[in-house]
Design a protein around this motif. Sequence first.
Motif, PDB file in Angstrom:
ATOM      1  N   MET A   1       0.707  -1.381   0.031  1.00 24.13           N
ATOM      2  CA  MET A   1      -0.140  -0.049  -0.076  1.00 24.13           C
ATOM      3  C   MET A   1       0.668   1.097  -0.393  1.00 24.13           C
ATOM      4  N   ILE A   2       0.369   2.535  -0.648  1.00 18.83           N
ATOM      5  CA  ILE A   2       1.420   3.537  -0.205  1.00 18.83           C
ATOM      6  C   ILE A   2       0.045   4.791   0.052  1.00 18.83           C
ATOM      7  N   ASN A   3       0.683   5.310   0.582  1.00 19.59           N
ATOM      8  CA  ASN A   3       0.230   6.630   1.129  1.00 19.59           C
ATOM      9  C   ASN A   3       1.094   7.578   0.951  1.00 19.59           C
ATOM     10  N   ILE A   4      -0.189   9.090   0.283  1.00 18.90           N
ATOM     11  CA  ILE A   4       0.613   9.808  -0.398  1.00 18.90           C
ATOM     12  C   ILE A   4      -0.492  11.132   0.663  1.00 18.90           C
ATOM     13  N   GLN A   5       0.829  12.133   1.172  1.00 23.79           N
ATOM     14  CA  GLN A   5       0.537  13.231   1.687  1.00 23.79           C
ATOM     15  C   GLN A   5       0.360  14.418   0.879  1.00 23.79           C
ATOM     16  N   ARG A   6      -0.434  15.046   0.769  1.00 17.12           N
ATOM     17  CA  ARG A   6      -0.259  16.413   0.463  1.00 17.12           C
ATOM     18  C   ARG A   6      -0.249  17.785   0.331  1.00 17.12           C
ATOM     19  N   GLU A   7       0.896  18.244   0.849  1.00 23.72           N
ATOM     20  CA  GLU A   7       1.189  19.688   1.744  1.00 23.72           C
ATOM     21  C   GLU A   7       0.351  20.697   1.392  1.00 23.72           C
ATOM     22  N   ALA A   8      -0.157  21.987   1.616  1.00 22.20           N
ATOM     23  CA  ALA A   8      -0.745  23.009   1.190  1.00 22.20           C
ATOM     24  C   ALA A   8       0.755  23.534   0.002  1.00 22.20           C
ATOM     25  N   SER A   9      -0.115  24.727  -1.032  1.00 23.40           N
ATOM     26  CA  SER A   9       0.808  25.350  -1.303  1.00 23.40           C
ATOM     27  C   SER A   9       0.002  26.478  -1.927  1.00 23.40           C
ATOM     28  N   TRP A  10       0.285  27.084  -2.691  1.00 24.66           N
ATOM     29  CA  TRP A  10      -0.921  28.020  -3.457  1.00 24.66           C
ATOM     30  C   TRP A  10      -1.076  28.091  -4.429  1.00 24.66           C
ATOM     31  N   SER A  11       0.033  27.869  -5.276  1.00 25.77           N
ATOM     32  CA  SER A  11      -0.235  27.644  -7.033  1.00 25.77           C
ATOM     33  C   SER A  11      -0.855  26.938  -7.013  1.00 25.77           C
ATOM     34  N   ASP A  12      -1.583  26.057  -6.483  1.00 27.51           N
ATOM     35  CA  ASP A  12      -2.223  25.243  -7.188  1.00 27.51           C
ATOM     36  C   ASP A  12      -3.517  24.902  -5.988  1.00 27.51           C
ATOM     37  N   LYS A  13      -3.802  25.500  -5.054  1.00 29.51           N
ATOM     38  CA  LYS A  13      -4.606  25.582  -3.794  1.00 29.51           C
ATOM     39  C   LYS A  13      -5.940  24.449  -4.760  1.00 29.51           C
ATOM     40  N   PHE A  14      -6.386  24.810  -5.455  1.00 33.37           N
ATOM     41  CA  PHE A  14      -8.001  24.511  -5.964  1.00 33.37           C
ATOM     42  C   PHE A  14      -7.886  23.288  -6.694  1.00 33.37           C
ATOM     43  N   ARG A  15      -6.296  22.802  -6.809  1.00 36.42           N
ATOM     44  CA  ARG A  15      -6.758  21.863  -8.106  1.00 36.42           C
ATOM     45  C   ARG A  15      -6.855  20.669  -7.788  1.00 36.42           C
ATOM     46  N   SER A  16      -6.635  19.267  -8.398  1.00 36.73           N
ATOM     47  CA  SER A  16      -6.128  18.614  -7.673  1.00 36.73           C
ATOM     48  C   SER A  16      -4.610  17.476  -8.526  1.00 36.73           C
ATOM     49  N   TYR A  17      -3.815  17.151  -8.397  1.00 34.39           N
ATOM     50  CA  TYR A  17      -3.370  15.719  -9.047  1.00 34.39           C
ATOM     51  C   TYR A  17      -3.448  15.100  -8.796  1.00 34.39           C
ATOM     52  N   LYS A  18      -3.005  14.601 -10.315  1.00 34.77           N
ATOM     53  CA  LYS A  18      -3.365  13.280 -10.774  1.00 34.77           C
ATOM     54  C   LYS A  18      -1.883  11.942 -10.455  1.00 34.77           C
ATOM     55  N   VAL A  19      -2.763  10.579  -9.438  1.00 36.48           N
ATOM     56  CA  VAL A  19      -1.502  10.323  -9.127  1.00 36.48           C
ATOM     57  C   VAL A  19      -1.518   8.605 -10.506  1.00 36.48           C
ATOM     58  N   ILE A  20       0.159   9.078 -10.304  1.00 37.35           N
ATOM     59  CA  ILE A  20       0.068   8.062 -11.624  1.00 37.35           C
ATOM     60  C   ILE A  20       0.716   6.902 -11.045  1.00 37.35           C
ATOM     61  N   VAL A  21       0.311   5.407 -11.600  1.00 36.63           N
ATOM     62  CA  VAL A  21       1.196   4.552 -10.972  1.00 36.63           C
ATOM     63  C   VAL A  21       0.895   3.311 -12.055  1.00 36.63           C
TER      64      VAL A  21
END
Length: 100
Positions: A1-21
């Motif tokens: 299992m992988i766990n990914i924690q996303r920190e706050a950043s103002w540049s992409d505050k309202f956008r999602s990141y796609k997770v590619i495995v």
Amino acid sequence: MINIQREASWSDKFRSYKVIVNEEEVGTIRQKETFQYPLKPGIHTLYLKIDWCRSEKFEFEIKEDETLNFQCGGLNGYQAFINLWYITFGRNKYLWMKQI
């Protein structure tokens, strides 16, 4: 299992990141969220993507019943002031990710 924690950043505050495995989109992660994904034992690649930009690819091996933890985020501090470089020449380093 992988766990990914996303920190706050103002540049992409309202956008999602796609997770590619393994070159396949398996989900998205929003600011201050944790994304979990089960993986079979073996060698895998992981990166995050937003539009035409992404993080560097991370290759890792996971064993049976093992959980690997990662942190990720976008541009912060001085990087945000040179984002034109990051969306062109540095587009594969626009997002960051590290194993914790």
